[in-house]
Design an enzyme around this catalytic site. Structure first.
Site, PDB file in Angstrom:
ATOM      1  N   TRP A 118       0.848  -1.198   0.000  1.00  0.00           N
ATOM      2  CA  TRP A 118       0.000   0.000   0.000  1.00  0.00           C
ATOM      3  C   TRP A 118       0.885   1.251   0.000  1.00  0.00           C
ATOM      4  CZ3 TRP A 118      -0.422   4.233   3.138  1.00  0.00           C
ATOM      5  CH2 TRP A 118      -1.535   5.050   2.941  1.00  0.00           C
ATOM      6  N   HIS A 119       1.995   1.188   0.756  1.00  0.00           N
ATOM      7  CA  HIS A 119       2.857   2.361   0.852  1.00  0.00           C
ATOM      8  C   HIS A 119       3.569   2.656  -0.469  1.00  0.00           C
ATOM      9  CE1 HIS A 119       2.276   1.895   5.201  1.00  0.00           C
ATOM     10  NE2 HIS A 119       2.577   3.157   5.254  1.00  0.00           N
ATOM     11  N   GLY A 120       3.768   1.653  -1.281  1.00  0.00           N
ATOM     12  CA  GLY A 120       4.405   1.927  -2.558  1.00  0.00           C
ATOM     13  C   GLY A 120       4.867   0.666  -3.249  1.00  0.00           C
TER      14      GLY A 120
END
Lengths: 87, 504
Positions: B341-343
């Site tokens: 989700w963060h990247g």
């Protein structure tokens, strides 16, 4: 053994070791806000109740609305289809 | 336009004036909020505005379709066959929404990463494949608003909330600018009823909102940006130039920076929401006080972790799921998802796996202690003793801090180089470029002190001191706030950087 006793015993065995009954001041008290149970504990409690009582709890009903307090748990479990009382 | 930038200082007063001048009807207020939301989004990603609007429309329609099927299926006299057909159609509506939302997320955020990872894997077995990689601009806030809309449609499908009838209210819910680009991730049952009702001016809410905005501004524009510029970025950019002490300082600085950056953003978002009469959910709850990893994740980015718990972990480990009861596997899946989700980067995958494994180890350890506690209550007292609690706290915080090495690094190679620098003593400046700033070392110490004070004011005597401050005469408090603003004007550069979490 009543459903209330079953829940208190589980809380004692897993989280409060003999102090659960004294920590739960009343049936309306929030388990989450008062450190009685955390969100992971809810999952563990649900899994335990399913096994112990022979009931099936739908994932849609896994919500603080149904489990965040002794009163809510007792009312919710009593209304689960197929629940016939503690075994 | 960001909350700590000059443009926002012009945008906010005009937006507030417009908002509170229109008739106090939900429709009129939402129309203003919607225009402001799109204007705000336009300043970031003008070309992606149509895509954002289309994504809103898809979920509005999907939820209405699902609700219509539920209503028809539940109607008196509906036969079991008809009910089953309506259930299938509702599932189809949910499937379309999920496919659209996740498909869009994959296309913009992950396709390139997966294609490159696959090519790298094939290369290790001697197959040199040239996979097509699309280089698309990542729509701003896509991870936040996608999760927000998924929760809404799933909640409608589950019958937890009704489908929003008004397209204007729903579009405002998605485009509410204070939380549009970096959360908090709001939920339909909380925010939609607020937007469906007219909002009235409330001096107490405005006071609380302005205070929170100021607190968030200090954290972001002063602490986070100062540490980033003078302590963190120089060392992470070229670790070989710095001593081990500088590495540790940069890592601790990054821990403070990322907290102040994101919680500061969240506080500014919540504060701005209050100025518009809308209450947003809390996103941070003093994570430095956490004494275990699960507690840390209940205190850090609360809205994302609650989302992951309710929509991934819970369904995955209960009901009829094949991972039912397998909590360890649930931790790994959830934190892998959190990392991604963060990247779309291997460093985030590693960060997620490290935390998933950390939770597995903690869970096993906790189970072992419980077994001991059941046998002998003396273990309960040991578990509550000051040394045990202090050690738990120190291990939790150290684990979190070390996990930030891959989180901050651009590649696994960079993370390894930085990690080596933490351990290998070598020559180089002990304090990074901070000496270049006016009163450099003093300001670094002040940033860490503010971070510690923020947490200490929540517990014990600190909390009493904080309460005593809030009990002071409003004029005295006003003078203190004024002094803070004056200091900020002196210390904070006019053009502030972007928010770390806005890029996710």
């Amino acid at each position: 053994m009543s459903l209330r006793q079953i829940v208190v015993e589980w809380l004692d065995d897993n989280y409060h070791f003999g102090e659960a009954a004294s920590l739960i001041r009343d049936d309306e008290m929030s388990f989450l806000k008062n450190g009685i149970l955390d969100s992971l504990g809810f999952v563990q409690l649900v899994l335990f109740l399913e096994k112990r009582l022979g009931i099936k709890i739908d994932r849609k009903q896994l919500s603080p609305k149904n489990f965040d307090g002794m009163g809510k748990i007792l009312a919710f479990v009593a209304a689960v289809p197929g629940y016939t009382g503690p075994r | 336009m960001i909350f700590s930038g000059v443009e926002f200082a012009y945008f906010l007063p005009v937006a507030l004036a417009l908002y509170w001048l229109v008739p106090r009807r939900a429709g009129a207020q939402n129309a203003v909020l919607l225009v402001l939301g799109y204007l705000f989004y336009f300043t970031w990603s003008p070309r992606l505005v149509p895509l954002f609007a289309l994504a809103t429309l898809v979920d509005y329609a999907a939820a209405r379709f699902i609700a219509a099927q539920r209503e028809a299926g539940g109607r008196e006299g509906a036969t079991p066959t008809e009910q089953a057909r309506r259930d299938r159609l509702a599932r189809l509506g949910l499937g379309v929404s999920l496919a659209y939302n996740l498909g869009q997320l994959c296309l913009f955020k992950y396709l390139g990463f997966f294609a490159e990872s696959l090519a790298a894997m094939l290369a290790t077995v001697g197959v040199h494949a040239s996979l097509p990689v699309l280089h698309l601009a990542l729509p701003l806030g896509i991870s936040f608003y996608t999760f927000q809309k998924i929760a809404y449609v799933v909640d409608v499908y589950d019958g937890k909330i009704p489908a929003c009838r008004s397209p204007l209210t729903f579009a405002t819910f998605v485009a509410f600018f204070p939380q549009l680009i970096a959360g908090p991730i709001v939920r339909g049952d909380d925010t939609l009823p607020q937007l469906a009702a007219p909002r009235r001016p409330d001096a107490e809410q405005w006071r609380a909102g302005a205070g929170l905005f100021l607190l968030g501004f200090v954290k972001k524009a002063y602490v986070a940006d100062f540490l980033a510029r003078y302590v963190v970025d120089p060392v992470f950019a070229d670790p070989a130039q710095f001593s081990a002490r500088a590495h540790w300082l940069a890592l601790a600085g990054y821990g403070v920076q990322v907290f102040c950056d994101f919680s500061g953003y969240s506080e500014m978002a919540i504060g701005t929401g209050r100025l518009f009469g809308v209450e947003l959910p809390k996103n941070f709850d003093y994570p430095l006080l956490a004494k275990s990893l699960p507690e840390l994740w209940r205190r850090w980015h609360i809205t994302l972790n609650t989302w992951l718990f309710e929509y991934v972990f819970g369904p995955l480990t209960t009901g009829t799921s094949w991972l039912r009861g397998r909590l360890d596997a649930g931790f790994l899946v959830v934190f892998l998802a959190s990392g991604l989700w963060h990247g779309a980067r291997a460093t985030f995958v590693v960060w997620g796996l490290v935390h998933g494994l950390g939770l597995v180890v903690h869970h096993r350890w906790d189970e072992a202690w419980r077994r001991l506690c059941r046998k002998d209550r003396a273990w309960v007292a040991r578990r509550r003793s000051a040394p045990y609690v202090a050690l738990s706290w120190a291990l939790t915080q150290a684990f979190f801090l070390l996990s930030l090495v891959p989180f901050r690094s651009a590649s696994l190679g960079d993370a390894a180089r930085f990690a080596r620098g933490l351990l290998a003593p070598h020559a180089g400046p002990a304090l990074p470029a901070a000496s270049a700033a006016p009163f450099g070392a003093l300001q670094v110490a002040l940033c860490f002190a503010l971070f510690a004070a923020y947490h200490l004011l929540e517990i014990g005597r600190g909390a009493r001191l904080r309460d005593a401050f809030f009990a002071l005469h409003p004029v005295v408090r006003g003078a203190v706030y004024g002094a803070v603003v004056a200091l900020l004007l002196l210390l904070v550069p006019v053009s502030a950087g972007t928010f770390i979490y806005a890029q996710f």
